[in-house]
Design a protein around this motif. Structure first.
Motif, mmCIF file in Angstrom:
data_model
loop_
_atom_site.group_PDB
_atom_site.id
_atom_site.type_symbol
_atom_site.label_atom_id
_atom_site.label_comp_id
_atom_site.label_asym_id
_atom_site.label_seq_id
_atom_site.Cartn_x
_atom_site.Cartn_y
_atom_site.Cartn_z
ATOM 1 N N LEU A 133 0.831 -1.209 0.000
ATOM 2 C CA LEU A 133 0.000 0.000 0.000
ATOM 3 C C LEU A 133 0.863 1.256 0.000
ATOM 4 O O LEU A 133 0.531 2.244 -0.668
ATOM 5 N N GLN A 134 1.978 1.219 0.717
ATOM 6 C CA GLN A 134 2.861 2.388 0.745
ATOM 7 C C GLN A 134 3.432 2.667 -0.636
ATOM 8 O O GLN A 134 3.495 3.810 -1.085
ATOM 9 N N GLU A 135 3.825 1.604 -1.360
ATOM 10 C CA GLU A 135 4.352 1.783 -2.707
ATOM 11 C C GLU A 135 3.283 2.350 -3.636
ATOM 12 O O GLU A 135 3.561 3.233 -4.456
ATOM 13 N N LEU A 136 2.061 1.879 -3.499
ATOM 14 C CA LEU A 136 0.966 2.418 -4.322
ATOM 15 C C LEU A 136 0.725 3.887 -4.020
ATOM 16 O O LEU A 136 0.497 4.690 -4.935
ATOM 17 N N VAL A 139 3.449 5.904 -5.737
ATOM 18 C CA VAL A 139 3.244 5.967 -7.185
ATOM 19 C C VAL A 139 2.130 6.953 -7.519
ATOM 20 O O VAL A 139 2.251 7.763 -8.452
ATOM 21 N N LEU A 140 1.038 6.908 -6.760
ATOM 22 C CA LEU A 140 -0.067 7.836 -7.010
ATOM 23 C C LEU A 140 0.340 9.280 -6.762
ATOM 24 O O LEU A 140 -0.038 10.182 -7.515
ATOM 25 N N GLN A 141 1.138 9.492 -5.709
ATOM 26 C CA GLN A 141 1.595 10.854 -5.420
ATOM 27 C C GLN A 141 2.494 11.354 -6.545
ATOM 28 O O GLN A 141 2.365 12.497 -6.995
ATOM 29 N N GLU A 142 3.387 10.511 -7.028
ATOM 30 C CA GLU A 142 4.270 10.899 -8.135
ATOM 31 C C GLU A 142 3.464 11.175 -9.396
ATOM 32 O O GLU A 142 3.731 12.143 -10.117
ATOM 33 N N ARG A 143 2.450 10.345 -9.665
ATOM 34 C CA ARG A 143 1.599 10.574 -10.837
ATOM 35 C C ARG A 143 0.906 11.927 -10.748
ATOM 36 O O ARG A 143 0.839 12.680 -11.727
ATOM 37 N N ASN A 144 0.397 12.267 -9.579
ATOM 38 C CA ASN A 144 -0.275 13.562 -9.412
ATOM 39 C C ASN A 144 0.690 14.730 -9.613
ATOM 40 O O ASN A 144 0.327 15.747 -10.210
#
Length: 199
Positions: A133-136, A139-144
């Motif tokens: 979950l931390q990796e997800l 990744v979502l934060q980087e995508r944003n």
């Protein structure tokens, strides 16, 4: 009216009143309501009182015997019905226990004692989770962040396009104007045309 006629009338009135109670005795035990139970107890109580009433004692005893036998039959049906349901539940419970034991036995040889927040993952399953979950979240934060940067770059690109368009338009307008000023127009040629007198 004679005493016997009065007793017969009272008996008929009691039978009319006890009609609901008598019909309660005819119902299936599984269809009885609380009101039916009270009606049955009323019939039994009435018959018990009539046992001491002298001439009607034998008829009351016969009715009472019928009522008691019927109540006992109903109780037996309820108890055996409850026993069947209880037996079915017991069998189901035993079957489930055996299944649980069998499942525990299958995993026993190399099984790990996992805590409540742990899970076993089949590595050959194509649908297994591949990230924590931390990796997800990362990744979502980087995508944003990348989306936000893309929007800024697109806005800058639009600004540059507008600047270039206006610059090119102004340049072409100036070139057009300068060409026009160098080349004489037909009107200017007419005005420069001089008329010479005839000789």
């Amino acid at each position: 009216l004679t005493e016997e006629e009065e007793e017969d009338e009272e008996e008929e009135e009691e039978e009319d009143e006890g009609g609901g109670a008598e019909s309660a005795l005819e119902k299936s035990p599984f269809q009885l309501t609380a009101e039916d139970v009270y009606d049955i107890s009323s019939v039994v109580g009435r018959d018990l009182l009539q046992l001491s009433a002298g001439p009607r004692a034998s008829a009351a005893a016969a009715r009472l015997q019928f009522s008691i036998v019927r109540v006992l039959e109903m109780l037996e049906a309820l108890v055996s019905g409850g026993s069947l349901a209880e037996e079915r539940l017991r069998l189901e419970r035993d079957r489930l226990r055996m299944e649980v034991e069998a499942l525990r036995g299958e995993g026993a040889p190399g099984s790990l004692n996992l805590g409540p927040d742990k899970m076993v993952i089949d590595l050959t399953d194509p649908n297994r989770p591949r990230f924590t979950l931390q990796e997800l979240r990362e990744v979502l934060q980087e995508r944003n962040q990348l989306k936000a940067q893309l929007l800024v770059v697109q806005e800058e690109l639009q600004c540059y396009k507008r600047y270039i368009y206006h610059s090119v338009y102004k340049l072409s307008a100036q070139q057009q104007f300068s060409r026009n000023s160098e080349a004489p127009t037909s009107l200017s040629q007419l005005t420069t045309f001089t008329v010479q007198p005839l000789e």
